[in-house]
Structure formats: C-alpha cells, structure tokens
Design a protein around this motif. Structure first.
Motif, PDB file in Angstrom:
ATOM      1  N   GLN A   3       0.986  -1.096   0.095  1.00 47.10           N
ATOM      2  CA  GLN A   3       0.105  -0.046   0.054  1.00 47.10           C
ATOM      3  C   GLN A   3       0.884   1.214   0.260  1.00 47.10           C
ATOM      4  N   LEU A   4       0.380   2.169  -0.714  1.00 50.41           N
ATOM      5  CA  LEU A   4       1.042   3.478  -0.706  1.00 50.41           C
ATOM      6  C   LEU A   4      -0.153   4.554  -0.415  1.00 50.41           C
ATOM      7  N   VAL A   5       0.163   5.438   0.598  1.00 54.09           N
ATOM      8  CA  VAL A   5      -0.850   6.353   0.781  1.00 54.09           C
ATOM      9  C   VAL A   5      -0.299   7.910   0.852  1.00 54.09           C
ATOM     10  N   GLU A   6      -0.623   8.631   0.023  1.00 56.29           N
ATOM     11  CA  GLU A   6      -0.341  10.212  -0.209  1.00 56.29           C
ATOM     12  C   GLU A   6      -0.942  11.079   0.928  1.00 56.29           C
ATOM     13  N   SER A   7      -0.392  12.147   1.357  1.00 54.76           N
ATOM     14  CA  SER A   7      -1.031  13.222   2.218  1.00 54.76           C
ATOM     15  C   SER A   7      -0.221  14.441   1.793  1.00 54.76           C
ATOM     16  N   GLY A   8      -0.839  15.479   2.323  1.00 52.54           N
ATOM     17  CA  GLY A   8      -0.116  16.837   2.297  1.00 52.54           C
ATOM     18  C   GLY A   8      -0.813  17.682   1.143  1.00 52.54           C
ATOM     19  N   GLY A   9      -1.669  17.286   0.417  1.00 48.97           N
ATOM     20  CA  GLY A   9      -2.277  18.060  -0.632  1.00 48.97           C
ATOM     21  C   GLY A   9      -3.223  19.118  -0.015  1.00 48.97           C
ATOM     22  N   GLY A  10      -3.731  20.045  -0.894  1.00 47.22           N
ATOM     23  CA  GLY A  10      -4.637  21.119  -0.489  1.00 47.22           C
ATOM     24  C   GLY A  10      -4.560  22.293  -1.375  1.00 47.22           C
ATOM     25  N   LEU A  11      -5.172  23.611  -1.055  1.00 48.17           N
ATOM     26  CA  LEU A  11      -5.227  24.752  -1.889  1.00 48.17           C
ATOM     27  C   LEU A  11      -4.127  25.635  -1.389  1.00 48.17           C
ATOM     28  N   VAL A  12      -3.655  26.251  -2.044  1.00 51.57           N
ATOM     29  CA  VAL A  12      -2.531  27.122  -2.013  1.00 51.57           C
ATOM     30  C   VAL A  12      -2.571  28.108  -3.097  1.00 51.57           C
ATOM     31  N   GLN A  13      -2.182  29.362  -2.615  1.00 51.14           N
ATOM     32  CA  GLN A  13      -1.864  30.468  -3.595  1.00 51.14           C
ATOM     33  C   GLN A  13      -0.632  30.480  -4.594  1.00 51.14           C
ATOM     34  N   PRO A  14      -0.739  30.724  -5.643  1.00 51.12           N
ATOM     35  CA  PRO A  14       0.384  30.990  -6.610  1.00 51.12           C
ATOM     36  C   PRO A  14       1.715  31.683  -5.725  1.00 51.12           C
ATOM     37  N   GLY A  15       2.760  30.876  -5.998  1.00 53.15           N
ATOM     38  CA  GLY A  15       3.940  31.210  -5.451  1.00 53.15           C
ATOM     39  C   GLY A  15       4.051  30.464  -3.855  1.00 53.15           C
ATOM     40  N   GLY A  16       3.280  29.784  -3.500  1.00 57.19           N
ATOM     41  CA  GLY A  16       3.038  29.328  -2.194  1.00 57.19           C
ATOM     42  C   GLY A  16       4.051  27.808  -2.278  1.00 57.19           C
ATOM     43  N   PHE A  17       3.747  26.971  -1.170  1.00 52.66           N
ATOM     44  CA  PHE A  17       4.281  25.845  -1.028  1.00 52.66           C
ATOM     45  C   PHE A  17       3.438  24.720  -0.344  1.00 52.66           C
TER      46      PHE A  17
END
Length: 126
Positions: A3-17
């Motif tokens: 199994q592989l589980v991704e996390s950490g995504g989201g909504l960010v403004q241009p130039g963000g991280f």
C-alpha cells in the motif's frame, strides 16, 4: 499487502508551497525506486520526480526543476515531495508509485510503475 498512501495536498496560492508525503506499508520502501506523478483534469498522468533506493539518485520533469525536491526517510518508510513556488499549472492529483524491477534507475515513465496510491489533490489558485 502493498500500500502507498499520499498526504499533504490542499489549496494554496500561486507562489506558495506544499509538502507531500508518501507512506508505504507491506514492503520496505527503501529498496525500491519511488516516483511522484500528477494528473490534471482531461490530461494524461505525467511523471514529476523519482528517487532511487541507492545513493538517492533523483530526476525531475523540466516543468518542476528548481522548484520541487524529492527525498526519502527510510526509517519512517516515507518519500516526500517538497513543492515550492507553486504555479496554477501545478494543479492536479498527485500520486506516488513504486517502480518495478531494478531500484538503481530513476524513471518518469508511468509504465515502469506497478503499485500506486490513491492520490492527493493539489490546487494552486488565487
């Protein structure tokens, strides 16, 4: 069971991280090449970056070079993707995957990977 589980995504403004993480179970992540891929709506899945199990050889798509950094933490059985200076065109669902075969080589070819996570959404928008 692999199994592989991704996390950490989201909504960010241009130039963000954002920092994405890929957690593995059912196998030792440190013995495989691991890749990050993304897919935008209506587009094919494309390779973003990969890292080998030995000497941490890495490669990046031209579109993310200098902005994204891939790394692994074998003790935690995770691979991370640090994404800086994000652009709207970085929007998409991001997947991590395990490469089949030799772990000495990097690859951004979807066909070289056999196990995939479910993905995490990244949206870059003002």
């Amino acid at each position: 069971q692999v199994q592989l589980v991704e996390s950490g995504g989201g909504l960010v403004q241009p130039g963000g991280f954002l920092r994405l993480s890929c957690a593995a179970s059912g196998f030792t992540l440190g013995t495989y090449t691991i890749g990050w891929f993304r897919q935008a709506p209506g587009k094919e899945r494309e390779g973003v970056s990969s890292i080998t199990s030995n000497i941490d050889r890495t490669n990046y798509a031209d579109s993310v070079k200098g902005r994204f950094t891939i790394s692994r933490d074998n003790a935690k059985n995770t691979v991370s993707l640090q994404m800086n200076s994000l652009k709207p065109e970085d929007t998409g669902k991001y997947y991590c995957a395990r490469k089949r075969g030799s772990s000495w080589y990097v690859s951004l070819d979807v066909q070289d990977y056999d196990y995939w996570g479910q993905g995490t959404q990244v949206t870059v928008s003002s």
